[in-house]
Design a protein around this motif. Structure first.
Motif, PDB file in Angstrom:
ATOM      1  N   ASN A  13      54.420  54.544  30.392  1.00  0.00           N
ATOM      2  CA  ASN A  13      53.716  55.156  28.920  1.00  0.00           C
ATOM      3  C   ASN A  13      52.764  55.289  28.085  1.00  0.00           C
ATOM      4  O   ASN A  13      52.669  55.108  27.780  1.00  0.00           O
TER       5      ASN A  13
ATOM      6  N   SER B 240      56.091  57.642  34.640  1.00  0.00           N
ATOM      7  CA  SER B 240      56.197  57.752  33.438  1.00  0.00           C
ATOM      8  C   SER B 240      56.695  56.757  32.348  1.00  0.00           C
ATOM      9  O   SER B 240      57.296  56.082  31.432  1.00  0.00           O
ATOM     10  N   LYS B 241      57.016  55.877  33.575  1.00  0.00           N
ATOM     11  CA  LYS B 241      57.259  54.164  32.713  1.00  0.00           C
ATOM     12  C   LYS B 241      56.502  53.577  31.888  1.00  0.00           C
ATOM     13  O   LYS B 241      56.619  51.893  31.503  1.00  0.00           O
TER      14      LYS B 241
ATOM     15  N   ASN C  38      58.247  56.191  38.511  1.00  0.00           N
ATOM     16  CA  ASN C  38      57.203  54.674  37.631  1.00  0.00           C
ATOM     17  C   ASN C  38      56.403  55.167  37.736  1.00  0.00           C
ATOM     18  O   ASN C  38      55.890  54.156  36.609  1.00  0.00           O
TER      19      ASN C  38
END
Lengths: 129, 141
Positions: B86, B83-84, B81
Motif C-alpha cells: 500500500n 501492491s499489498k 505482494n
C-alpha cells in the motif's frame, strides 16, 4: 470577493496536468525505433568476450537512456534493462510485469540475436504526475 | 541588567519559544513517519522477492516447457505482494531465468528518476540447474 477567488482556483486547476497532452505523450513506436537503432549500432561488430561484455552492457544501458532524452518528452521517468548472454544452446526466459497507469505509461522491448550471443533490452517509461 | 518591569514579558517569550520548538518537533515526527511510508525500503522488497522465488521454483529443475509459466508466476507473485504494501509507488518487476550451461550472462540497468524517492532492488537466486535474477524498480508518484 468569492468570484475572484473561484476564477483564481480555476486557473490554478487548468495549469496542473495529470495526463500528458497528445504531443508530449510517450509513443512506444518512437521508443522502439530508438532502442532498435542503438542495439544495431552498438552490437553489429561485437564479439562476446567475458571481460568486455561487462562494460558493454553498462555502456548500452547508458546510451539507450541518453538517447531517450532526445525524444523530448518531459515528465517521464525511464528504466532501461539490458541482458547480454552467450549462446551455448542453453534456454533463457526474460519476463516483466508492471503496476502502473496504462493510459500514460509504456513498455518496449527488443532482442538482438547473433550466432554467438544474444541481447535483450527493455525500456519502461512512467509518467510523473 | 534587566529592568524588573519587563521580567514577566521575558519569561512569557521564553516559554512561548520553548513551546513552539516542542510542538514543531512533534509535527516533524509525524511527517517523518509519513515519509517513511513512501520510501522504497530495500530490505522489505528483497524479502518479498526471495520468498516468491522460493515458493514458485524452489525445488524444481530447469524445464523448458515450464519456464514460461515460472517467470509469469514469479513476477505476478512479487507484484501482488508489493501492491499489498500500500505505498504510492509504480512498480516494474523483471525476471530472468536461465539454464546452467556454462554460458556467461550480464545484465545492466540505467534509470532516469528521482534519487531521493525512487529505488531498485535486484536478487540473484540459483539452484543446481538454473539461475534466476529478479529486479524490482519502484517509482514514486
Amino acid at each position: 470577493m468569492s468570484a475572484t477567488t473561484s476564477t483564481a482556483a480555476a486557473d490554478q486547476a487548468q495549469t496542473f496536468q495529470i495526463r500528458p497532452p497528445a504531443n508530449e505523450k510517450l509513443h512506444s513506436s518512437a521508443v522502439k525505433e530508438v532502442l532498435h537503432s542503438v542495439l544495431v549500432e552498438q552490437l553489429s561488430n561485437f564479439v562476446y568476450d567475458a571481460e568486455t561484455s561487462d562494460k558493454k552492457v553498462n555502456c548500452l544501458a547508458e546510451v539507450i537512456r541518453e538517447r531517450l532524452h532526445e525524444l523530448s518528452v518531459t515528465r517521464y521517468k525511464f528504466v532501461v534493462n539490458v541482458v547480454l548472454g552467450e549462446q551455448r544452446g542453453g534456454g533463457i526466459k526474460v519476463g516483466a510485469r508492471c503496476l502502473w497507469d496504462t493510459d500514460t505509461d509504456t513498455a518496449v522491448s527488443d532482442t538482438f540475436l547473433t550466432e554467438t550471443f544474444f541481447c535483450s533490452a527493455a525500456v519502461f517509461g512512467a509518467f510523473f504526475y | 541588567y534587566l529592568p524588573t518591569r519587563y521580567l514577566p514579558i521575558y519569561f512569557y517569550s521564553v516559554f512561548f519559544i520553548i513551546i513552539t520548538c516542542v510542538l514543531n518537533r512533534f509535527y516533524n515526527m509525524d511527517e517523518a513517519a509519513q515519509s517513511d511510508e513512501n520510501q522504497f525500503v530495500m530490505d522489505e522488497v528483497s524479502a518479498i522477492i526471495k520468498e516468491s522465488v522460493e515458493t514458485v521454483i524452489g525445488g524444481n529443475a530447469y524445464t523448458s516447457a515450464k519456464v514460461n509459466g515460472w517467470t509469469a508466476q514469479v513476477v505476478e507473485s512479487v507484484l501482488g505482494n508489493l501492491s499489498k504494501l500500500n505505498k504510492t509507488f509504480k512498480y516494474i518487476v523483471t525476471c530472468v531465468i536461465m539454464q546452467k550451461n556454462g554460458a556467461g550472462l550480464h545484465t545492466a540497468s540505467s534509470c532516469y528518476w528521482d534519487n531521493s524517492t525512487d529505488g531498485s532492488c535486484t536478487v540473484r537466486w540459483e539452484n543446481k540447474t538454473m539461475y534466476c535474477i529478479v529486479s524490482v524498480y519502484g517509482l514514486s508518484l
